[in-house]
Structure formats: C-alpha cells, structure tokens
Write a protein that holds these residues in place. Structure first.
Motif, PDB file in Angstrom:
ATOM      1  N   UNK A 176     -18.854  31.350   1.155  1.00 42.41           N
ATOM      2  CA  UNK A 176     -18.537  31.351  -0.251  1.00 42.41           C
ATOM      3  C   UNK A 176     -17.532  31.131  -1.229  1.00 42.41           C
ATOM      4  N   UNK A 177     -16.431  30.235   0.574  1.00 42.80           N
ATOM      5  CA  UNK A 177     -15.947  29.188   0.554  1.00 42.80           C
ATOM      6  C   UNK A 177     -16.109  27.495  -0.036  1.00 42.80           C
ATOM      7  N   UNK A 178     -17.110  27.671   0.789  1.00 44.66           N
ATOM      8  CA  UNK A 178     -17.954  25.931   0.317  1.00 44.66           C
ATOM      9  C   UNK A 178     -17.909  26.447  -1.184  1.00 44.66           C
ATOM     10  N   UNK A 179     -18.590  26.821  -1.466  1.00 39.66           N
ATOM     11  CA  UNK A 179     -19.554  27.712  -3.111  1.00 39.66           C
ATOM     12  C   UNK A 179     -17.852  27.545  -3.845  1.00 39.66           C
ATOM     13  N   UNK A 180     -17.207  27.592  -3.648  1.00 38.63           N
ATOM     14  CA  UNK A 180     -15.196  27.913  -3.976  1.00 38.63           C
ATOM     15  C   UNK A 180     -15.181  26.831  -4.334  1.00 38.63           C
ATOM     16  N   UNK A 181     -15.499  25.615  -2.991  1.00 44.45           N
ATOM     17  CA  UNK A 181     -15.163  24.068  -3.638  1.00 44.45           C
ATOM     18  C   UNK A 181     -15.993  22.990  -3.916  1.00 44.45           C
ATOM     19  N   UNK A 182     -17.450  23.171  -3.983  1.00 45.44           N
ATOM     20  CA  UNK A 182     -17.926  21.737  -4.524  1.00 45.44           C
ATOM     21  C   UNK A 182     -18.931  23.473  -5.284  1.00 45.44           C
ATOM     22  N   UNK A 183     -18.772  22.491  -6.069  1.00 46.78           N
ATOM     23  CA  UNK A 183     -19.861  23.321  -7.512  1.00 46.78           C
ATOM     24  C   UNK A 183     -21.787  22.933  -7.401  1.00 46.78           C
ATOM     25  N   UNK A 184     -21.996  22.332  -6.767  1.00 52.05           N
ATOM     26  CA  UNK A 184     -23.096  21.825  -6.033  1.00 52.05           C
ATOM     27  C   UNK A 184     -23.666  22.986  -5.658  1.00 52.05           C
ATOM     28  N   UNK A 185     -22.945  23.784  -4.591  1.00 52.51           N
ATOM     29  CA  UNK A 185     -23.337  24.542  -3.806  1.00 52.51           C
ATOM     30  C   UNK A 185     -23.791  25.961  -4.595  1.00 52.51           C
ATOM     31  N   UNK A 186     -24.899  26.192  -4.076  1.00 52.56           N
ATOM     32  CA  UNK A 186     -25.551  28.184  -4.199  1.00 52.56           C
ATOM     33  C   UNK A 186     -25.037  28.721  -3.278  1.00 52.56           C
ATOM     34  N   UNK A 187     -25.135  29.997  -2.894  1.00 49.34           N
ATOM     35  CA  UNK A 187     -24.783  30.586  -1.950  1.00 49.34           C
ATOM     36  C   UNK A 187     -25.967  31.496  -1.535  1.00 49.34           C
ATOM     37  N   UNK A 188     -27.169  31.192  -1.265  1.00 48.44           N
ATOM     38  CA  UNK A 188     -28.292  31.862  -0.929  1.00 48.44           C
ATOM     39  C   UNK A 188     -28.556  33.243  -1.295  1.00 48.44           C
TER      40      UNK A 188
END
Length: 356
Positions: A232-244
C-alpha cells in the motif's frame, strides 16, 4: 489387463508442488494410457488444471479431515479403493513415509525421492564446504518415476498456451491492454528472513525501474501471511505499482497474470516457481540459500540469478537458519542496481525477440 494408475504424493510446500508440474505434465503426455493421480493440498489444483486428461487431483486436508494417525489411516483406506498400481512419494516426510509404509506392507510398487542429504550437508557446511551443483528437484522427481519403470524426458514449457493465460478471467481492473508497456512483477517476500531482500532496498529497485521505464506497470505479488501494508505504501508513492492481492481472488488468477509479465523479480520462493511454470523469466535474488541446492525455477538461467559470493554462502538449504554473521550481508550487500541491471538485460532480450 489392469489399467496402470500412478499415485503421486506431494503435500507441500507450494513452491515444491509447483516444481512437480514440469515432471508430471511430461509424464502424462509421454504415457497417455497411464492414469495419474496427484495427492496434495486443496490449494494446488490450479497447477494441474491444464494437464492432459489422464491427470487428476485428489485433495487431502491434513489439518482437519486426515489429521493425525487416525486421519492417515482413513486416507490410506480411501487411497486403496482407487486401485493404484504404483506409488511415487515425492515428499519423503513423516506423513508420506507412513503412507508409503502401509503401501509397502500391502506389496504395492513404491518409490520415494532421494533428497541427497549428504550433498546438501556439504553444500552448507561452515568448514570444508563443497560448492557444487546438486541434482535439481526436477531430476529427483523424474528419477522416482524412472525407478518405477516410467523414464520421462522433461520437455514441459508452460501450463498455459504460448501467449499466456486468459486475461478475461481476471478482474476488470487487471484485464488491461498491454500495448508497449513493460509489465514487471515483484515478489519481495519469502518464508524466512534469510531469503528476503530488505524492504528499503527493494523500494530502491522499484524507484530505479520506474525511472528506467516510466511507461511500465509494476505488479506486486504477496500472500495472506505477508506484510501487505508495504505494498500500500509503495503504491501510494509510485503510480506504476499495482497491489495484486487487492484484486486477484485465487491462485488461478495469479498464475494468469504472471504468465503475461515480461519479467518477474522474486526471492527464492514459491513465486519464483509459479512464474517459472507459466513460462515467465525470473530474476531471482538469493541470500542464505543457493541455486546449487537444486531449487532454481524450471528453465530459469543462472545468468538471471542475483547473489553474492561469500565464504559462508550458502549456510542453509531452506533459509530457515539464523545468520552466523548476524548481519545477513548476503542480502543487505546486494545493490539494487545489480537487480535492475538483470531486469534491463531480460527486457532488452525480449525487445529483440519481438523485433525479430
């Protein structure tokens, strides 16, 4: 004439069950008149759904229905009703040992896996270490069938067709046209600290990948027992990330998505093996463990392995031992740039394949 019917026993863990897939699939195609039944945990069924029709899955819940000695006896009675002609124990632990003993007493043809424990002991020895390649799990599994009278040539490619699994089976948020995007999977977790790349360093890997490939989509893979707040933290920082884990509902959907990736970055974990059996190239990161123990993913190349040469490595076959240095330098000293460079090389190779 009695129909030949092989029982294969492999209860866990997920990665080890996934490693049976190339062997079982090859066996089934090369012996189409032989029935094959895979006895395992209920969650593994998606691994075997696309196999030839002579393969079936028999589920056994060893924590409830078949728990303890009474449960194993009940399971054995259920198994003997299936008229097996050969038993392949690919697990060789207490539960499978007991079932194997019962089958032996009743004069079934039975063989079990050789885990090469002496070689493993020398591989992880603190002194006098012998750093050499041991037989792979695939070789060890195939050897069981050879001794049963079914020599098999391992020629498996993927559980899915060449173009991957059916994306229409995924939730709408994941069933997206790919276009020219690079789809990169990252599976940062592992069962033991000796196999897990530090979170702060993996975030740096993500930051560099985003910088290198701003049009990329980075899929984060993890299980229910992992710290998914990190995603969740990574997705908040990087728009390219998808939390599968926010989207997939089951193992089958996870495998479909993995089959569409351009590359997966994974620890020595189940995700490495899951990506391997759907034909996806894996950049694998190794710490306390080592590919020489025989657990590198199916058809994965050593050139895509990320590891450091330290005199203490490997110190563990499964990564479950405490670090003798107490600093896990085998993981903490791996530069994020080294991982990103391996990913770059894989993606460049894929681009050349497309052009040709």
């Amino acid at each position: 004439m009695k129909t030949e019917h092989i029982l294969i026993i492999r209860f866990s863990a997920m990665g080890d069950v996934a490693m049976t897939v190339p062997v079982v699939d090859s066996l089934a195609r090369q012996y189409p008149d032989v029935r094959i039944t895979m006895l395992s945990r209920p969650f593994v069924r998606p691994f075997f759904e696309h196999m030839p029709n002579n393969v079936g899955v028999m589920e056994a819940d060893l924590n409830r229905e078949y728990k303890g000695m009474m449960g194993l006896n009940a399971l054995y009675r259920r198994l003997t009703a299936k008229n097996f002609t050969a038993i392949a124990d690919l697990h060789n632990v207490l539960r499978s040992d007991y079932l194997r003993m019962r089958f032996n007493m009743d004069r079934y043809r039975v063989e079990h896996i050789d885990k090469h424990r002496a070689g493993r002991k020398m591989l992880v020895a603190a002194s006098g270490k012998q750093l050499r390649q041991l037989p792979t799990s695939f070789d060890n599994y195939a050897d069981v069938f050879r001794r049963l009278g079914y020599p098999v040539k391992l020629d498996f490619t993927s559980i899915f067709p060449p173009d991957g699994g059916d994306m229409s089976e995924l939730p709408h948020a994941l069933d997206l046209p790919k276009g020219k995007e690079r789809w990169i999977g990252i599976a940062p977790f592992a069962a033991h600290v000796g196999k897990a790349y530090p979170t702060r360093l993996m975030e740096e890997v993500i930051a560099q990948l985003v910088d290198h490939y701003p049009d990329s989509r980075i899929y984060l893979f993890g299980g229910k027992n992992d710290n998914l707040d990190i995603f969740a933290n990574w997705c908040a920082r990087y728009a390219q990330c998808v939390n599968v884990p926010d989207y997939v509902r089951n193992l089958r959907q996870e495998l479909i998505l993995m089959s569409r990736l351009d590359v997966m970055v994974s620890m020595d974990s189940a995700n490495m093996h899951m990506a391997s059996i759907v034909g996806t190239t894996v950049v694998s990161v190794w710490g306390a463990t080592h590919p020489f123990a025989g657990f590198l993913g199916w058809r994965q190349k050593m050139e895509n392995v990320v590891q450091l040469d330290l005199p203490c490595r490997p110190c563990s076959i499964f990564g479950n031992k405490l670090c003798m240095r107490e600093d896990y330098a085998c993981l903490k000293n791996i530069s994020p740039k080294l991982i990103v460079a391996k990913v770059d090389k894989v993606l460049r190779g894929r681009a050349l394949e497309v052009q040709s």
